[in-house]
Design a protein around this motif. Structure first.
Motif, mmCIF file in Angstrom:
data_model
loop_
_atom_site.group_PDB
_atom_site.id
_atom_site.type_symbol
_atom_site.label_atom_id
_atom_site.label_comp_id
_atom_site.label_asym_id
_atom_site.label_seq_id
_atom_site.Cartn_x
_atom_site.Cartn_y
_atom_site.Cartn_z
ATOM 1 N N PRO A 347 0.812 -1.220 0.000
ATOM 2 C CA PRO A 347 0.000 0.000 0.000
ATOM 3 C C PRO A 347 0.843 1.267 0.000
ATOM 4 C CG PRO A 347 -0.907 -1.600 1.542
ATOM 5 C CD PRO A 347 0.409 -2.144 1.085
ATOM 6 N N THR A 350 1.019 3.213 -3.358
ATOM 7 C CA THR A 350 -0.034 4.183 -3.665
ATOM 8 C C THR A 350 0.329 5.547 -3.095
ATOM 9 O OG1 THR A 350 -1.695 2.418 -3.584
ATOM 10 C CG2 THR A 350 -2.500 4.678 -3.459
ATOM 11 N N ARG A 388 -4.678 0.469 -8.020
ATOM 12 C CA ARG A 388 -4.739 -0.016 -6.638
ATOM 13 C C ARG A 388 -5.821 -1.093 -6.495
ATOM 14 N NH1 ARG A 388 -7.296 3.823 -2.041
ATOM 15 N NH2 ARG A 388 -7.875 2.194 -0.579
ATOM 16 N N GLN A 493 -1.456 -0.941 5.273
ATOM 17 C CA GLN A 493 -2.825 -1.380 4.994
ATOM 18 C C GLN A 493 -3.831 -0.514 5.760
ATOM 19 O OE1 GLN A 493 -3.878 -5.688 4.403
ATOM 20 N NE2 GLN A 493 -1.868 -5.990 5.329
ATOM 21 N N ASP A 496 -4.040 2.637 3.890
ATOM 22 C CA ASP A 496 -4.744 2.388 2.633
ATOM 23 C C ASP A 496 -6.255 2.297 2.847
ATOM 24 O OD1 ASP A 496 -4.421 1.967 -0.159
ATOM 25 O OD2 ASP A 496 -4.884 -0.143 0.105
#
Length: 630
Positions: A347, A350, A388, A493, A496
């Motif tokens: 993540p 991103t 993503r 995470q 994210d």
């Protein structure tokens, strides 16, 4: 008989006549989907936009018409290396083609100009800059060139992923030659990009031919990125001695990973835009000529690579769009044989891309230009969000890619991705671990980044932790049984999923938000993806590609291919691709007529080196056959 002598002006050619030429020069018995329609558009003088996946046979669509019609067409290509590879491949097939660019020697330039002057050239490859010159316009008038193929046509679109401003000037061809026909070819184009190509090239009522984006021979897998070096070595061990491309986000990472892989015994080199041009060229040529097996590169290593036997493409980090991913993974398995596409995802990727995109949007002056840049940044962020979602362990990867490009995918199980092969770990209840992480953020005053928090949770004995007194926190060592990269994986995470906020800037810190407090109060369950992966399985597409193949004979044929390629100064795949060699090792032909029936063996290659391949095959007689697969 030369192609020119068999030309029929304004003729309608039958499918058997088309196939006869394809058989003679390329050794193929049939056309792939949409190739016949694209060839007919070229023969009948209609504008066309042809969208086919990499390896789908786009080149044949603009190579066949001038042979049949006995004329010279022009192919507009963005890179010298790409033009050189195409011309080398065509000449090896006995096809009269030429290119003119700045890297040619004086003798090579004279040879090309002579071929053109004699009216013997059928395809002339040029850059967009050279096409838009008075010299070329005069040449086009003299030789009545009126058919142009624009390769890598997505470069014309602001909404594409390899935008090149000079491509947008190609509309001048229609201004100078109103009767000219243009044929745009690309492997990746959304509906928006397709419309932009048609508009920018001023195509007149074009045939829009869009092939299937799905590549059944590609096996897609997404792994959580933990220990990248160990994970890379694990994948490369499965592909030892085979061609592999490893894509990285940063230049430094390419050099570090390439050095690390060399230390581990792999023939590897780095490639990025910051290297001297000579070093880049040397790395690409070493990969093309099979002197190395692994190229570790940024996206600068792209359209110029035409090697057909790449058996694996690895992304060490998430690409910034599905378009980039599809184009880059498309360099695997161009010969139609099974190939693996691995994405190591975190993540954090991103967040990294968001930061880069936002910086590009912020560092722009002048109001109108700034507005355009901000608009482009918003578009880039939308593309990033799509990428993503693809990386998430949701639905079949083949289905995700097909539907992204607007095509339905009917199969319930592709049998060629980690999701359908049941290799993906399912989400687990990670609420307790999340509460530990969020508590650590609270107890450190919301003033630190992920790395320091992971050290605390792991119970690391560092000078910084001792100096700050963080070894005395109640959260110190709560996750001591977890590796640091696994703790980082959980932290990102949470970011994210919006359960933790990460500040922008070069030194981001982690802060709680309303959702964080819901987790801490036990009002919200957190689902996390475990930082592990089930064992990979051998797929049906891999097994089928080796069915009936004498593996030992295949390796002997590969060695002969390399030997001939070095003698002729050509890339080995120009001699024969792996599909042809496997078919030879499957059929084991003993006569020239039988060798001509092998997929990919045309008349010129039969004449040039058929005897040497037949000798190797004959040398296997009387020996027990090798295994049918690896």
């Amino acid at each position: 008989m030369s192609p020119a002598s068999s030309a029929r002006a304004d003729a309608v050619f039958s499918l058997p006549e088309v196939l006869s030429v394809v058989r003679r020069y390329w050794g193929y018995d049939r056309l792939r989907p949409l190739q016949e329609e694209a060839i007919r558009a070229g023969l009948e003088g209609r504008d066309a936009l042809v969208v086919m996946p990499t390896g789908g046979g786009k080149s044949l669509c603009y190579q066949v018409p001038p042979l049949l019609a006995g004329r010279m067409d022009v192919v507009i290509s963005p890179l010298i290396s790409l033009m050189k590879d195409q011309v080398d491949g065509l000449r090896a097939n006995g096809y009269p083609a030429a290119t003119l660019h700045s890297a040619l020697s004086a003798a090579q330039k004279r040879e090309a100009l002579d071929l053109i002057a004699r009216g013997a050239c059928r395809l002339l490859f040029l850059s967009p800059e050279r096409v838009l010159t008075p010299w070329f316009f005069e040449l086009a008038e003299r030789h009545h060139i009126r058919t142009f193929a624009v390769d890598e046509a997505h470069c014309i679109s602001h909404w594409g992923h390899d935008f090149r401003p000079e491509y947008r000037r190609l509309a001048q061809i229609k201004e100078r030659f109103p009767e000219a026909t243009l044929h745009a070819y690309t492997a990746t184009a959304t509906e928006r990009v397709r419309q932009d190509i048609i508009t920018q090239l001023r195509l007149r009522d074009p045939d829009v031919l869009v092939g299937r984006f799905d590549r059944p021979n590609l096996i897609y897998r997404v792994f959580p990125r933990l220990n990248l070096r160990e994970q890379l070595l694990d994948v490369l061990d499965r592909h030892r001695g085979e061609a592999v491309i490893v894509y990285c986000i940063t230049r430094d990472e390419t050099e570090r990973l390439a050095a690390s892989l060399r230390e581990a015994g792999f023939r590897a080199a780095a490639y990025h835009a910051g290297m001297p041009a000579g070093d880049r060229r040397a790395a690409q040529e070493a990969f093309t000529n099979e002197e190395i097996d692994v190229i570790v590169a940024t996206v600068a290593f792209g359209m110029g690579i035409d090697r057909s036997d790449v058996r694996c493409v690895i992304h060490a980090g998430m690409p910034q769009s599905v378009e980039h991913y599809q184009q880059e993974t498309g360099r695997a398995g161009r010969d139609g044989l099974a190939a693996e596409c691995i994405l190591f995802y975190s993540p954090a990727d991103t967040l990294r891309w968001q930061s880069l995109i936002e910086k590009r949007g912020a560092n722009t002056g002048e109001h109108t230009r700034a507005h355009r840049t901000r608009h482009a940044a918003r578009h880039a962020l939308r593309l990033l969000a799509h990428m993503r979602r693809f990386a998430a362990p949701g639905q079949c990867r083949h289905k995700s890619l097909s539907e992204y490009f607007g095509q339905p995918y009917e199969r319930e199980n592709c049998g060629a991705c980690d999701v359908c092969l049941d290799e993906v770990e399912q989400f687990v209840d990670g609420t307790t671990e999340a509460q530990m992480i969020l508590s650590c953020v609270v107890r450190t005053g919301e003033r630190f980044g992920a790395g320091h928090l992971a050290d605390i949770l792991r119970g690391s004995d560092t000078e910084r932790i001792r100096k700050l007194g963080h070894d005395r926190l109640s959260t110190f060592g709560l996750l001591k049984d977890r590796p640091k990269n696994e703790i980082n994986h959980m932290i990102f995470q949470l970011v994210d999923q919006g359960l933790l906020t990460r500040t922008p800037g070069d030194y981001p810190i982690l802060k709680l938000n309303d959702a964080s407090w819901e987790v801490l109060r036990g009002q919200r369950t957190v689902w996390l993806l475990p930082a592990k992966k089930k064992a990979v399985r051998r797929t049906a597409v891999e097994t089928a590609s080796w069915e009936g193949v004498d593996r030992r004979l295949f390796e002997r044929l590969r060695r002969l291919r390399t030997e001939i390629a070095r003698e002729r100064g050509l890339p080995p795949y120009v001699i024969f691709n792996d599909t042809t060699l496997r078919d030879m090792a499957r059929q084991r032909p003993t006569t020239p007529a039988a060798l001509l029936r092998v997929h990919g063996v045309g008349e010129k290659k039969l004449a040039d080196f058929g005897e040497r391949f037949l000798a190797v095959i004959a040398g296997q007689d009387g020996r027990s056959p090798g295994p049918a697969g690896p």
